[in-house]
Design a protein around this motif. Structure first.
Motif, PDB file in Angstrom:
ATOM      1  N   SER A 688      61.143 -10.147   2.080  1.00 37.43           N
ATOM      2  CA  SER A 688      60.823 -11.760   1.756  1.00 37.43           C
ATOM      3  C   SER A 688      61.907 -12.240   1.300  1.00 37.43           C
ATOM      4  CB  SER A 688      59.316 -12.293   1.377  1.00 37.43           C
ATOM      5  OG  SER A 688      58.864 -13.288   1.358  1.00 37.43           O
ATOM      6  N   SER A 689      61.928 -11.345  -0.529  1.00 35.66           N
ATOM      7  CA  SER A 689      62.698 -12.025  -1.060  1.00 35.66           C
ATOM      8  C   SER A 689      64.405 -12.036  -0.868  1.00 35.66           C
ATOM      9  CB  SER A 689      62.957 -11.591  -2.591  1.00 35.66           C
ATOM     10  OG  SER A 689      63.544 -10.245  -2.149  1.00 35.66           O
ATOM     11  N   HIS A 749      59.266 -24.966   4.122  1.00 35.36           N
ATOM     12  CA  HIS A 749      57.986 -23.949   3.691  1.00 35.36           C
ATOM     13  C   HIS A 749      58.172 -23.453   2.542  1.00 35.36           C
ATOM     14  CE1 HIS A 749      61.933 -23.048   5.756  1.00 35.36           C
ATOM     15  NE2 HIS A 749      61.681 -21.265   4.772  1.00 35.36           N
ATOM     16  N   GLN A 750      57.324 -23.114   2.608  1.00 38.76           N
ATOM     17  CA  GLN A 750      57.068 -22.027   1.370  1.00 38.76           C
ATOM     18  C   GLN A 750      57.016 -21.211   0.941  1.00 38.76           C
ATOM     19  OE1 GLN A 750      55.288 -25.400  -0.849  1.00 38.76           O
ATOM     20  NE2 GLN A 750      52.916 -23.651  -1.475  1.00 38.76           N
ATOM     21  N   ILE A 751      57.233 -20.287   0.139  1.00 39.94           N
ATOM     22  CA  ILE A 751      56.073 -18.535   0.923  1.00 39.94           C
ATOM     23  C   ILE A 751      54.648 -18.541   0.274  1.00 39.94           C
ATOM     24  CG2 ILE A 751      56.079 -16.313  -0.785  1.00 39.94           C
ATOM     25  CD1 ILE A 751      59.272 -16.418  -1.238  1.00 39.94           C
ATOM     26  N   ALA A 752      53.516 -18.017   0.963  1.00 36.67           N
ATOM     27  CA  ALA A 752      52.301 -18.001   1.039  1.00 36.67           C
ATOM     28  C   ALA A 752      51.994 -17.466  -0.668  1.00 36.67           C
ATOM     29  CB  ALA A 752      51.696 -17.577   2.158  1.00 36.67           C
ATOM     30  N   GLU A 802      62.486 -18.268  -9.281  1.00 34.09           N
ATOM     31  CA  GLU A 802      63.206 -18.023  -8.480  1.00 34.09           C
ATOM     32  C   GLU A 802      64.441 -17.574  -8.011  1.00 34.09           C
ATOM     33  OE1 GLU A 802      66.806 -20.555 -10.961  1.00 34.09           O
ATOM     34  OE2 GLU A 802      65.338 -20.698 -12.140  1.00 34.09           O
ATOM     35  N   THR A 803      64.583 -16.088  -7.848  1.00 34.29           N
ATOM     36  CA  THR A 803      64.861 -14.957  -6.723  1.00 34.29           C
ATOM     37  C   THR A 803      64.249 -15.656  -5.634  1.00 34.29           C
ATOM     38  OG1 THR A 803      63.760 -13.160  -8.252  1.00 34.29           O
ATOM     39  CG2 THR A 803      65.381 -14.535  -9.341  1.00 34.29           C
ATOM     40  N   ASN A 804      63.148 -15.765  -5.373  1.00 30.31           N
ATOM     41  CA  ASN A 804      62.342 -16.422  -4.532  1.00 30.31           C
ATOM     42  C   ASN A 804      61.085 -14.995  -4.034  1.00 30.31           C
ATOM     43  OD1 ASN A 804      63.427 -18.035  -3.038  1.00 30.31           O
ATOM     44  ND2 ASN A 804      65.207 -16.444  -2.127  1.00 30.31           N
TER      45      ASN A 804
END
Length: 812
Positions: A688-689, A749-752, A802-804
């Motif tokens: 995901s990152s 969108h964003q990560i859940a 910041e790095t996901n």
């Protein structure tokens, strides 16, 4: 002129004549070619001689200035403006102006070469010369450089590239099909020329070549390979031996026809087709104007102006009469380097790009390039709102300040009326007074009671209590962690996600790698990586004290008693497919409903499903991909395939290359290319990152098939959900994304994070620091714990975010 300059000038002329004769034998030797060239040079020299007493102005005319490498678009800036000078500009008159010292009767790009076709780049005679004399370097007709010979190799920093078939010309260069010698993937090579009759100053040539390598070797500054239908070259190479430069582009998109060629063949387009293409062009410009780019020199630029938009710099792929994809290429930032020295370049701005889009839209509607949009009689019949939009793009009635503003207006234009194709029923079927009609309202009370009872039972049975993330009081800053400084080593999986997260210098806003950022917070601390092939080798390196600690993905939660693992963040595997415009009927996310089950994934990767229609998708062939990270493969086998039989089949397919292993960024490009051009729908998995922020991939929600069909049906009709877990959510309402979510729109969108922190997302896993469980008071045994302490501070968690990666708990 100094004596040394005269010596070099004479030597270069002699070498040119000798080389011309050596490689261009007019008969059995090069003598005739040499004599012909000497005569031509003599004529040119005589034409430049001023006779005393005449009014000739040739001696007064200035010589073309040598190339200036500090032009605005060759110098990336951090100003926040798109890279291009600001200047006033008149609509419909903004092509590069070829300023001539004398009236040209030959090729406007290379007038010094008396080409018979007045098109030296596209002329067939240089190719014929090469076929007749394989060692030839110049055309026998006009002495223009011949094309590159087949099988010739070009050496770059990223590979060796072999020339294949000459495809033709486009813009300022020739196009060739080619291959990379260590990679079977097709490439396209664009050759640019700096021929000596046009570019006489050797220093000027070298400066242009150096600038070309510097500005054309660009990439997204955040390190992510985003695909917005902008063809960015894989590598830019300057030939050290010849006056040539090369752009290398992977896949065959560069071989697509230009929009000019398409319109010449098919004629004008209808209004809906033009709207579709303008939407794609403006979306690409949104990316180009707003994206931070890193150049070969390491400098960062906030956005680029295309500057060269025309029907010939847009490539088109036609799926059917209503489905097209367009790709932007040939940016001015490198194309202009091959304009003659006497060509004056009109500075380009974002507004110029938008005016060019308006011109392109008008030309697509009329199918002719000679009509003038300022003449109202030249316009076809259009929706008034669409015509007003195009006039505003053209700058004729107002203007747009950004591509985003223009695209927002385009998307809000009225949609065409859609007629209902369903046939009418016969009157007797619609209304028959003699027919007895059953009235279901009689049973309504019983139905309501039944639904209420069943719903209550299901709610009590399947309702999941909310999972609360344990909140800890975090140390605020890294500075508060006391660390003994010195030189230490840590282990990283060589092709793992952690090496990408900790060593990529463009993920953080500080433009440093995460390791460099931590070292800067602790002066005197030096951390040196040691590579491991996989997480098991990293574990061994810590056990054997080859490394002081390791940063790994937690594949197995159990470690030897001598080691301690400290989670620092969460990541997860995503199963993803190509994300194409959601209006397309065969788009894979839409056809699959945005989700997939574990059993379906297992059938795909064991070869039991080879066409998407077998699991409810479109009638498209399946192409399987896998990432190169060993830990990703191990996690996929453990969490998805699970049983030994499936794992064995999967490994055999990897060995037989039925599943293509390649970096995730390359996979995303291939998925889109194959879907748009070859009607193949691929699937892959990855971290995901690395995938978040790349709108070319759609992560499918994962569903575990644990319910019986009856229970699943009742849960759907009673709106109890389907338990499919989606790793990304919409930023506006925190609902999971669906195929209509505009993933290419920043902030959509964003990560859940909560699903990762509560372990509800089934393919999530912790990223851990592994270090010796040792009470000895020595820095080398303490650095692993101190390193994890720094990253579990509030400040450290924000850096990881910041790095996901997903922080361990919600951050205020």
């Amino acid at each position: 002129m100094k004596l040394a300059d005269l010596y070099h000038q004479v030597r270069n002329k002699i070498r040119y004549i000798v080389s011309f004769g050596r490689f261009n034998p007019a008969s059995s030797s090069g003598q005739q070619a040499i004599l012909h060239e000497i005569r031509r040079k003599a004529v040119e020299a005589s034409q430049r001689v001023d006779i005393p007493g005449t009014n000739s102005q040739s001696s007064q005319s200035p010589q073309p200035n040598s190339f200036q490498v500090n032009l605005p678009w060759s110098s990336p800036s951090e100003s926040g403006e798109a890279i291009s000078p600001k200047a006033s500009y008149s609509p419909l008159n903004h092509s590069p102006a070829f300023v001539k010292n004398q009236e040209l009767t030959n090729d406007p790009y290379y007038p010094e070469y008396q080409c018979k076709t007045n098109d030296a780049l596209g002329c067939p005679y240089p190719q014929q010369t090469l076929q007749q004399t394989p060692q030839a370097k110049f055309c026998l007709g006009c002495a223009f450089p011949v094309p590159l010979a087949q099988s010739r190799e070009i050496r770059g920093r990223r590979g060796i590239y072999q020339i294949g078939t000459l495809l033709g010309k486009r813009g300022m260069g020739r196009l060739y099909q080619g291959v990379q010698t260590n990679d079977p993937q097709p490439i396209v090579i664009k050759e640019y020329l700096l021929p000596n009759r046009c570019f006489k100053n050797l220093d000027d040539v070298q400066q242009r070549q150096g600038t070309f390598v510097r500005v054309a070797n660009l990439s997204c500054a955040d390190g992510r390979d985003k695909d917005f239908r902008l063809l960015i070259p894989t590598e830019a190479i300057a030939d050290e031996q010849e006056r040539r430069c090369y752009l290398i582009t992977k896949n065959n998109l560069e071989t697509l026809p230009t929009l000019q060629t398409y319109l010449s063949t098919h004629g004008s387009m209808n209004e809906d087709q033009v709207k579709l293409l303008l939407d794609q062009i403006l979306q690409t410009l949104e990316f180009l104007h707003g994206q931070r780019f890193q150049f070969d020199s390491g400098q960062i630029g906030n956005g680029l102006v295309h500057g060269n938009l025309s029907l010939n710099s847009i490539l088109i792929s036609e799926v059917n009469s209503q489905e097209f994809f367009v790709y932007l290429t040939d940016l001015l930032i490198w194309e202009y380097l091959f304009y003659r020295p006497d060509v004056q370049i009109t500075p380009k701005t974002i507004n110029d790009d938008l005016i060019s889009v308006g011109e392109i839209g008008f030309k697509m509607l009329v199918g002719q390039t000679t009509l003038d949009p300022r003449n109202d009689q030249h316009w076809p019949t259009l929706q008034p709102e669409f015509k007003q939009f195009l006039l505003q793009l053209l700058g004729l009635e107002g203007s747009f300040s950004t591509a985003t503003q223009g695209r927002d207006v385009l998307l809000k234009l009225p949609k065409p009326a859609i007629k209902d194709p369903s046939p009418l029923k016969a009157d007797a079927d619609i209304d028959d007074p003699k027919r007895k009609v059953f009235t279901p309202w009689i049973l309504a009370p019983a139905i309501v009671v039944l639904v209420a009872v069943v719903g209550s039972l299901l709610w009590r049975t399947f309702r999941k209590p909310p999972i609360v993330v344990e909140q800890k009081n975090l140390v605020s800053t890294i500075e508060e962690i006391i660390v003994t400084v010195g030189n230490f080593t840590y282990s990283l999986e060589e092709k793992g996600a952690a090496s990408y997260i900790f060593l990529t210098p463009t993920l953080l806003s500080s433009r440093q790698s995460l390791i460099d950022e931590l070292e800067s917070r602790k002066p005197g601390l030096s951390l040196q990586e040691i590579w491991a092939q996989d997480v098991q080798e990293a574990e061994t390196q810590v056990t054997q004290e080859t490394a002081n600690f390791a940063i790994i993905n937690q594949v197995n939660p159990s470690y030897p008693n001598s080691l301690h693992s400290q989670p620092i963040a969460y990541d997860g595997l995503l199963i993803f497919v190509p994300f194409i415009k959601d209006a397309r009927e065969q788009a894979l996310p839409k056809a699959l409903g945005g989700k997939i089950t574990f059993e379906q994934v297992r059938k795909l990767y064991t070869g039991k499903v080879q066409n998407w229609k077998e699991i409810g998708g479109p009638d498209l062939q399946v192409q399987l991909y896998a990432p190169t990270e060993p830990s990703a493969i191990q996690l996929f086998e453990k969490k998805v395939l699970q049983d030994n039989s499936s794992i064995a089949i999967f490994r055999d397919k990897l060995k037989q290359r039925d599943i293509q292993e390649q970096p995730t960024s390359a996979t995303i490009r291939n998925l889109q290319y194959e879907f748009e051009n070859e009607q193949i729908a691929g699937v892959s998995f990855g971290f995901s990152s690395q995938i978040f922020g790349q709108c070319g991939a759609y992560p499918l929600a994962l569903q575990v098939e644990s319910d019986s069909p009856l229970i699943a049906f009742l849960k759907r009709i009673l709106f109890l959900g389907d338990d499919a877990q989606q790793a990304w959510i919409q930023q506006s309402n925190h609902q999971r994304i669906d195929p209509s979510t505009p993933l290419c729109k920043k902030g959509s969108h964003q990560i859940a994070q909560e699903l990762f922190q509560t372990k509800q997302y089934p393919l999530s896993f912790p990223v851990v620091v592994l270090y010796p469980r040792n009470n000895r008071n020595e820095p080398r045994y303490q650095i692993g714990e101190k390193f994890s302490d720094m990253l579990t501070t509030e400040e450290g968690q924000e850096l990881l975010q910041e790095t996901n990666l997903v922080p361990l708990q919600p951050l205020d």
